[in-house]
Write a protein that holds these residues in place. Structure first.
Motif, short mmCIF file in Angstrom:
data_model
loop_
_atom_site.label_atom_id
_atom_site.label_comp_id
_atom_site.label_asym_id
_atom_site.label_seq_id
_atom_site.Cartn_x
_atom_site.Cartn_y
_atom_site.Cartn_z
N GLY B 122 -18.52 13.01 28.27
CA GLY B 122 -19.30 14.66 27.88
C GLY B 122 -17.62 14.81 27.22
O GLY B 122 -16.99 15.88 27.62
N VAL B 123 -17.87 13.69 26.36
CA VAL B 123 -16.28 14.22 25.78
C VAL B 123 -17.29 14.03 24.02
O VAL B 123 -17.56 12.65 23.67
CB VAL B 123 -15.27 13.13 25.62
CG1 VAL B 123 -14.14 13.88 24.44
CG2 VAL B 123 -15.03 13.09 27.29
N GLU B 189 -15.14 21.01 41.29
CA GLU B 189 -14.33 21.84 41.97
C GLU B 189 -13.76 21.81 40.55
O GLU B 189 -13.57 22.86 39.44
CB GLU B 189 -12.57 21.04 42.24
CG GLU B 189 -13.41 21.48 43.97
CD GLU B 189 -11.54 20.96 43.70
OE1 GLU B 189 -11.54 20.06 45.20
OE2 GLU B 189 -10.69 21.11 43.08
N THR B 190 -14.00 21.50 39.29
CA THR B 190 -13.57 21.49 38.02
C THR B 190 -13.96 21.57 36.40
O THR B 190 -14.51 22.20 35.95
CB THR B 190 -12.33 20.46 37.21
OG1 THR B 190 -13.81 19.43 37.26
CG2 THR B 190 -12.08 19.97 38.32
N GLY B 191 -16.20 21.27 36.86
CA GLY B 191 -16.28 21.18 35.66
C GLY B 191 -16.92 19.90 34.89
O GLY B 191 -17.24 19.95 33.80
N GLY B 192 -15.38 19.21 35.63
CA GLY B 192 -16.11 17.76 34.36
C GLY B 192 -16.56 16.70 35.07
O GLY B 192 -17.79 16.81 35.81
N ARG B 193 -16.10 15.82 34.39
CA ARG B 193 -17.59 14.55 34.66
C ARG B 193 -17.13 13.15 34.77
O ARG B 193 -17.39 12.63 33.99
CB ARG B 193 -18.24 14.82 33.00
CG ARG B 193 -19.43 16.22 33.09
CD ARG B 193 -20.58 15.96 31.85
NE ARG B 193 -20.90 14.96 31.32
CZ ARG B 193 -22.24 14.96 30.63
NH1 ARG B 193 -22.30 15.62 29.66
NH2 ARG B 193 -22.47 14.19 30.19
N VAL B 358 -3.36 13.83 25.23
CA VAL B 358 -4.64 13.48 24.51
C VAL B 358 -5.90 14.55 24.35
O VAL B 358 -6.23 14.55 22.79
CB VAL B 358 -5.47 12.70 25.42
CG1 VAL B 358 -6.48 12.03 25.10
CG2 VAL B 358 -4.64 11.14 25.86
N ARG B 359 -6.11 15.68 24.79
CA ARG B 359 -7.28 16.85 24.56
C ARG B 359 -6.45 17.51 23.52
O ARG B 359 -7.14 18.09 22.69
CB ARG B 359 -7.02 17.54 25.59
CG ARG B 359 -7.96 16.66 26.91
CD ARG B 359 -9.04 17.69 27.87
NE ARG B 359 -9.52 16.81 29.54
CZ ARG B 359 -10.03 17.05 29.46
NH1 ARG B 359 -10.68 17.36 28.98
NH2 ARG B 359 -11.12 16.32 30.58
N GLY B 360 -4.82 17.99 23.55
CA GLY B 360 -4.17 18.82 22.57
C GLY B 360 -4.49 17.28 21.38
O GLY B 360 -4.45 18.73 19.42
N GLN B 361 -4.79 16.58 21.35
CA GLN B 361 -4.87 15.72 19.55
C GLN B 361 -6.21 16.04 18.60
O GLN B 361 -5.83 16.23 17.79
CB GLN B 361 -4.91 14.18 20.12
CG GLN B 361 -3.88 13.37 19.90
CD GLN B 361 -2.37 13.73 19.23
OE1 GLN B 361 -2.56 13.65 18.25
NE2 GLN B 361 -1.66 14.21 19.86
#
Lengths: 366, 366
Positions: B122-123, B189-193, B358-361
């Motif tokens: 999901g990225v 909880e997070t909605g993440g994958r 990492v996501r901030g990059q």
């Protein structure tokens, strides 16, 4: 708590070797800084520990490290992994010895061993002779004719070249019955008991298909490359599938930075090799005579009740060196000669000369 | 006639290098003296041939050698064997490059590749973050708790340590469903994958049992060590069994004297790895930055129509180095951080910091 004691040779200065050995003990166990290991049981029973460090020549040390057997289970691949998986990526370290103060992982070991192989080959004592079918690219008919010639010459074992996998020029399913039939025919003529060992290769399903071909053809041994097939697969095949002696080939094993006596001697024997090919001294490979004798010694040394396996030195083998080889390895040896005979004016004559030289050793000393 | 062009780097003097290269070409094909090759077809179509030799630094040469694809068939183990099986036993030689003028063996390649992995995780773009469950010896409950923590922190992929095989402390059949459940709960909880990749190990039957556990638990990826399981087995599993992305671990691969870009880049990708872990520069392993970039480049380079695979540099990874890593590898990278976070006062906090970096990059450059 059960441990194996693994000795690594480390290139390091005296100032850093203690820290380097500690890092190594963690790398090959918990794979994290000691501070990250918060569970007391893991610290006590699983985290690797340095037992001792001693100097070993200029700028080198031997570090004896205890690794927990519980991290290995009874899997040969995991054993190799815990010995050397990550460390393989750190060029300052070699694995030089393994000891088993608390017993061994449950691995099959040789089901035939030296005595069982001798019984199959019909050779009660004395050195034995082996040759290889080559070159890859040859037709089934050519390989079968060569096998018949070798069997008539008196070779005890004939194996596929390890480069003979499943090529279009001689597919396994066509090659193996034809070669076995040629060897059977020669045996009927000579009264001999020459055995043919085809080369198993490929994924597990391919290997299963090849084993079915071997069973149907009445094949008396198989060859395989444990480091290509994977040592776990080999141990499983030996436990559950293969009913004949196993000849192990050292392909890919030359530079794992694991001592060849540990790799080809101990590990190949543990996973069930009855016969182990290794590069002979004086040939086109790199081991010296002492290393070769250490490999042979590891194949025969006490190892948790496992049967001894037969050393099969190969490379640089000639008729003229047979006496030297037998003096070096003793009578429990299978001498593997390959291309040298095929380049002779009369390969059949050269084969006969080699086999007579090997069989003559027994007569000379018997 | 179809050939692959394999370049070896040889330690030799100018006087002997031509003969050494010829011997090498025979060693990795017919395994016998040229005089023993009497079949004209074998001489013409199968025997390896030296295409060229050039100097490469003091006392070293690069020899480009044509090896016949027909000796490989479509088996990855046999490919490795023809590249380097016997040569591994000759320390004067390294394999440094492979080219495919006449096409590739039929190997599966990545079924998901970079785009497929991104979809699963999901990225859509930007670097991704991976962590490892450790230490071996921990209980199922402890590993599941750690996985839940990592998933909540926002890691995209969580993998078993490669030392986590099937230990009594956390058997595969108990561990994998528990960890997957913890990751599933965190994702809800997070909605993440977040995806969990358990470590497959052992013989083929053991691997089959583990894959059934993975399917039952709804696992979204698997990890394996191709050089421990055997590359042929991995290719067969990818072709016939594994329906999720494959993460390959480099254990045992550090010192085969095969260039890491060829081994971890080309070969691991050919056998079907969608993501490839390799030792990152600046960590506790030995590669320099240029070598790491070459590995990553090989994972993305044109290769017979195969999908690109995702580089997963590991070792020496810290939150402070995320910017440097992304600059070095570009956005198609999965940064693997392990023990460093677990040694922090608050692992949950350290995990969150890493993932945010990492996501901030992506945000910084997007």
């Amino acid at each position: 708590m059960k441990w194996m004691h693994v000795t690594y040779r480390i290139a390091a200065s005296a100032e850093i070797v203690a820290a380097r050995a500690e890092a190594l003990a963690r790398e090959q166990s918990v794979e994290c800084p000691a501070a990250a290991v918060t569970d007391p049981r893991v610290r006590e029973a699983v985290m690797g520990r340095v037992l001792g460090i001693e100097a070993d020549g200029p700028s080198h040390f031997r570090a004896r490290i205890a690794l927990a057997l519980e991290t290995v289970g009874d899997d040969a691949g995991q054993l190799l992994n815990m010995w050397f998986g990550n460390v393989s990526l750190q060029p300052d370290v070699c694995l030089v010895d393994v000891a088993w103060p608390d017993g061994l992982p449950a691995l099959p070991g040789p089901r035939f061993g030296v005595a069982g192989v001798r019984e199959r080959l019909g050779v009660a004592r004395g050195a034995m002779a082996c040759t290889a079918l080559k070159p890859v690219g040859s037709s089934v008919a050519a390989l079968a004719a060569l096998a018949g010639m070798a069997a008539r010459a008196g070779f005890h074992l004939i194996k596929d070249d390890h480069g003979l996998a499943d090529p279009v020029s001689a597919p396994f399913a066509a090659r193996v019955p034809a070669i076995q039939a040629a060897v059977d025919a020669a045996n009927r003529e000579t009264g001999g008991r020459c055995v043919y060992a085809p080369n198993l290769s490929g994924g597990p399903r391919a290997v299963q298909r090849q084993l079915a071909v071997c069973r149907d053809a009445g094949v008396g041994a198989v060859m395989l490359c444990p480091l290509v097939l994977g040592v776990s697969q080999v141990a499983e095949l030996v436990r559950e599938e293969i009913a004949v002696p196993v000849l192990a080939h050292p392909a890919l094993g030359g530079n794992l930075r694991i001592d060849p006596a540990v790799l080809f001697g101990t590990l190949f024997r543990l996973i069930g090799a009855d016969m182990v090919i290794f590069p002979n001294h004086g040939g086109r490979f790199s081991y010296d005579a002492a290393t070769c004798r250490r490999i042979a010694a590891a194949l025969a040394a006490p190892l948790g009740g496992h049967r001894p396996a037969l050393p099969v030195p190969a490379g640089g083998m000639t008729t003229g060196r047979v006496g030297e080889m037998c003096a070096s390895y003793g009578e429990d040896v299978l001498l593997l000669v390959g291309g040298a005979l095929l380049a002779a004016d009369s390969p059949a004559q050269a084969m006969g000369d080699f086999v007579r030289a090997v069989r003559g050793q027994e007569a000379a000393h018997g």
